[in-house]
Every structure is written in structure tokens, then in C-alpha cells.
Design an enzyme around this catalytic site. Structure first.
Site, PDB file in Angstrom:
ATOM      1  N   LYS A 178     -13.103  61.733  18.883  1.00 40.49           N
ATOM      2  CA  LYS A 178     -13.384  60.418  18.313  1.00 40.49           C
ATOM      3  C   LYS A 178     -13.220  59.304  19.358  1.00 40.49           C
ATOM      4  O   LYS A 178     -12.689  59.540  20.447  1.00 40.49           O
ATOM      5  CB  LYS A 178     -12.459  60.179  17.121  1.00 40.49           C
ATOM      6  N   PHE A 184     -11.747  52.869   0.947  1.00 40.56           N
ATOM      7  CA  PHE A 184     -11.168  53.051   2.278  1.00 40.56           C
ATOM      8  C   PHE A 184     -12.202  53.442   3.336  1.00 40.56           C
ATOM      9  O   PHE A 184     -11.871  53.548   4.521  1.00 40.56           O
ATOM     10  CB  PHE A 184     -10.054  54.112   2.251  1.00 40.56           C
ATOM     11  N   ARG A 226      -8.750  74.132  13.293  1.00 40.33           N
ATOM     12  CA  ARG A 226      -8.062  73.201  12.390  1.00 40.33           C
ATOM     13  C   ARG A 226      -6.550  73.256  12.621  1.00 40.33           C
ATOM     14  O   ARG A 226      -5.872  72.230  12.576  1.00 40.33           O
ATOM     15  CB  ARG A 226      -8.447  73.469  10.946  1.00 40.33           C
ATOM     16  N   THR A 261      -4.065  65.854   9.400  1.00 42.05           N
ATOM     17  CA  THR A 261      -4.844  64.621   9.524  1.00 42.05           C
ATOM     18  C   THR A 261      -3.956  63.416   9.806  1.00 42.05           C
ATOM     19  O   THR A 261      -4.254  62.597  10.674  1.00 42.05           O
ATOM     20  CB  THR A 261      -5.651  64.380   8.233  1.00 42.05           C
ATOM     21  N   ARG A 264      -3.233  66.445  17.362  1.00 45.73           N
ATOM     22  CA  ARG A 264      -2.840  65.224  16.651  1.00 45.73           C
ATOM     23  C   ARG A 264      -1.340  64.977  16.744  1.00 45.73           C
ATOM     24  O   ARG A 264      -0.901  63.829  16.824  1.00 45.73           O
ATOM     25  CB  ARG A 264      -3.298  65.308  15.200  1.00 45.73           C
ATOM     26  N   ASN A 268      -3.538  48.677   6.589  1.00 41.47           N
ATOM     27  CA  ASN A 268      -4.951  48.299   6.693  1.00 41.47           C
ATOM     28  C   ASN A 268      -5.603  48.740   8.007  1.00 41.47           C
ATOM     29  O   ASN A 268      -6.589  48.149   8.431  1.00 41.47           O
ATOM     30  CB  ASN A 268      -5.136  46.787   6.501  1.00 41.47           C
ATOM     31  N   HIS A 322     -12.028  65.541  15.178  1.00 33.95           N
ATOM     32  CA  HIS A 322     -12.523  66.006  13.878  1.00 33.95           C
ATOM     33  C   HIS A 322     -12.931  67.458  14.050  1.00 33.95           C
ATOM     34  O   HIS A 322     -13.401  67.858  15.111  1.00 33.95           O
ATOM     35  CB  HIS A 322     -13.750  65.203  13.438  1.00 33.95           C
TER      36      HIS A 322
END
Length: 137
Positions: free
Chosen positions: A9, A58, A86, A92, A103, A113, A121
Site C-alpha cells: 500500500k 468508513f 495472510r 489487520t 503488520r 478518524n 493487502h
């Protein structure tokens, strides 16, 4: 041989993590089948990719984040590659991702926010992998 789709990303590209992510893929013994750098991704493509999220309150910040900078997309193959990739990515949410996962090692928790910047991903099923590979390539 099983295949899956991945994205590094905008946060991963911006922070110089492309080499680290690709190294982990190769060290795990997976074959990189396709790899493409995209300097810009359209909102339309992101909407198709995240079709199940479009319309959710969202979602607009996710679209904005995913179109905010370059990404690297690819296809990798190997035994149980979907499940293993994964696991390698980690949870996530950065605060739930274990150390040693991509991650867990590199994602940044979101402030209020803010969109989670979780670096990568990966397709969540064989069906998703086929759809995402066809969409991006």
C-alpha cells in the site's frame, strides 16, 4: 499451484518497505509471478477492489488513502500461499498483529478518524484472489 494477490500500500511504498516485503516473500519460498508498480491508482479501480465496502461510512477515507500514492501489486504462488501470506501479513489492526509479521513489525495504528496504515493487502480466499488478479492484471 495456488496463487494469491497482494498490494504494498501507499504507506509501505512511501516508507521504503518494498524491499523488505519482497524479501520476506522470497525467503518463504514463494514465487513472484507478476509484479507491477503503479504510480497512481484510480478511485474507480479501488472501488472495484473494495466493492464490498463501498457505501459504508468508513470507506471514503480508505479510498482516499489507497489513491494517495504509488502502490506495488503482485501475484505470488506456492503451496497454501493464501493462508500462509495472510499469516505473514498479520492481523489487520496493528495493535493485534504479532511481532514478526509484516503488520506487527511495520504497521501504524490509526488515530481517531484516521485510516489504519497496515502496509500490505492480501486476498482472503481463492475466489478473492482470482477476482483481484483479474481486476488488477
Amino acid at each position: 499451484m495456488e496463487q494469491t494477490f497482494f498490494i504494498i500500500k501507499p504507506d509501505g511504498v512511501k516508507r521504503g518497505l518494498v524491499g523488505e516485503v519482497l524479501k520476506r516473500i522470497e525467503q518463504r519460498g514463494f514465487t513472484i509471478e507478476k509484479l507491477e508498480f503503479r504510480s497512481q491508482v484510480s478511485e474507480e479501480l479501488i472501488d472495484q477492489h473494495y466493492q464490498d465496502l463501498v457505501g459504508q461510512s468508513f470507506y471514503p477515507p480508505i479510498r482516499e488513502f489507497m489513491t494517495s500514492g504509488p502502490v506495488l501489486v503482485g501475484v505470488i504462488s506456492g503451496p497454501k500461499v493464501i493462508e500462509t501470506w495472510r499469516t505473514m501479513m498479520g492481523a489487520t489492526r496493528p495493535e493485534e498483529a504479532l511481532p514478526g509479521t509484516i503488520r506487527g513489525d511495520f504497521a501504524k495504528a490509526a488515530g481517531e478518524n484516521e485510516v489504519i496504515q497496515n502496509v500490505v493487502h492480501g486476498s482472503d480466499s481463492e475466489e478473492s484472489a482470482k477476482r483481484e488478479i483479474a481486476l488488477w492484471f
